[in-house]
Write a protein that holds these residues in place. Sequence first.
Motif, PDB file in Angstrom:
ATOM      1  N   LEU A 374       0.838  -1.198   0.000  1.00  0.00           N
ATOM      2  CA  LEU A 374       0.000   0.000   0.000  1.00  0.00           C
ATOM      3  C   LEU A 374       0.877   1.255   0.000  1.00  0.00           C
ATOM      4  CD1 LEU A 374      -2.639  -1.103   2.676  1.00  0.00           C
ATOM      5  CD2 LEU A 374      -2.955  -1.057   0.188  1.00  0.00           C
ATOM      6  N   TRP A 378      -0.348   4.387   4.468  1.00  0.00           N
ATOM      7  CA  TRP A 378      -1.181   3.262   4.856  1.00  0.00           C
ATOM      8  C   TRP A 378      -0.355   2.042   5.237  1.00  0.00           C
ATOM      9  CZ3 TRP A 378      -6.060   4.455   5.720  1.00  0.00           C
ATOM     10  CH2 TRP A 378      -6.601   5.561   5.076  1.00  0.00           C
ATOM     11  N   ALA A 379       0.821   1.906   4.677  1.00  0.00           N
ATOM     12  CA  ALA A 379       1.649   0.731   4.968  1.00  0.00           C
ATOM     13  C   ALA A 379       1.997   0.648   6.453  1.00  0.00           C
ATOM     14  CB  ALA A 379       2.923   0.769   4.126  1.00  0.00           C
TER      15      ALA A 379
END
Length: 427
Positions: A374, A378-379
């Motif tokens: 992502l 978001w990761a």
Amino acid sequence: MRIPYWWPQLGFQVWLIFIGRLISQTGTGFTLFYTTLFFVNQVGLTATQVGLGLGMMAFAGVLGRLLGGSMADGAWGRRSTLILSLAISALGSFGFALSHGFWSFALANLAAGFGQGLYWPPVEAVVADLTTREQRNEAYALNRLGDNLGLSLGAAMASVLVALTKNYRLLFVIDGLTYLAFLALLWLCVQETRVAQPAAEPLLAGWKVALRDRPLWVFALANIFFTTYIAQLSSSLPLYLRKGAGIPEVQIGPLFALHGAIVALLQIPVARWLNRLTRIQGLQGSALMWGLGFGLVWLSGPAAQLGAMPAIGMAALALAVLSLALASYNPSASALVADLAPEHLRGVYLSINSLCWAAGFAVGPLIGGVALDLPPPWAGGLWLFWVASVGLVWGILGFLDSILPCRVNAATVFPPKAAVPLHNAEP
């Protein structure tokens, strides 16, 4: 001759198993980081073919674990099953050394996976057989120490050997020879430890008992979370530190070397301290450390972006906390399963413990891989997800605490602070 109180008070055969595991895991360390590189870059297999072969290894490992527990509890016994597992693992290693194409590589993976699957239930059961309940935290910690030291030594020596010789096949030959060295040690020096049964039972009869053991399966659910956490250390964490925190690759290696050293230093002292706690309290403490450590991993990304603190400093702190989490998990989990198991079914019960590792290392890298693909903001949510999951683990452990028999969950007696005669060190 007298030995100091802080030295593990364990029997001679427990130390022999420690030495054997140290030797065999040193061989595993030789190939740990080079198998994929060698077969893709030198042999010419595709990454897909290598991945398929490793998947076949995992499948064979599950089958080996299912059979290994039953064989260890049955007519084969712990010693013979362990000897067979080492012989098959050695064949797998020599098979890798001789592989020049996909099918020979696949066969070597099947042999190596099946051998390793057979290995874990009896080797863990032997430790339980040779110790009292009060000794098991330290006994399992000692053997995990042998595993970790062996992997670290093997990986370090492999890098030197490759740099000097460029001969990758020699790594697999050395791995096979270390399995045979452990096999010889077992053959010559270690006796069978299985409790004799009044009558022979079908090979898989013990699984009927284990499948009806509710505390065992509640623990297994929590244990899959723990092993999934452990899988993050080798799969998702290095990638996140490189991409999410911007730490150079040349600094990531020393970070994980420091992590391994801290685990080795903490393993025995933490195991001894855990004797003050119940098994569940030890696991709950480990869960808290995993949550704190993953939270610090997440912070390493924003720290790097904001310049508030060097990312490598935050990562080092996170790995130190995760080292404590791992050191407190290892003895507590194995000792709990060994205490829960009937003496004649320790192989089957510990094979379920081993299957949790197989599940965690299958699920963990998959979840981590999807999350880290992502976009960067978001990761990092991967680590917050693991932090949140600790609450669920605590709930499972709390329920397990309410249904465990007192004999399984009670704290053990802390070893007295006095030197102990060597002849009293036997269990």
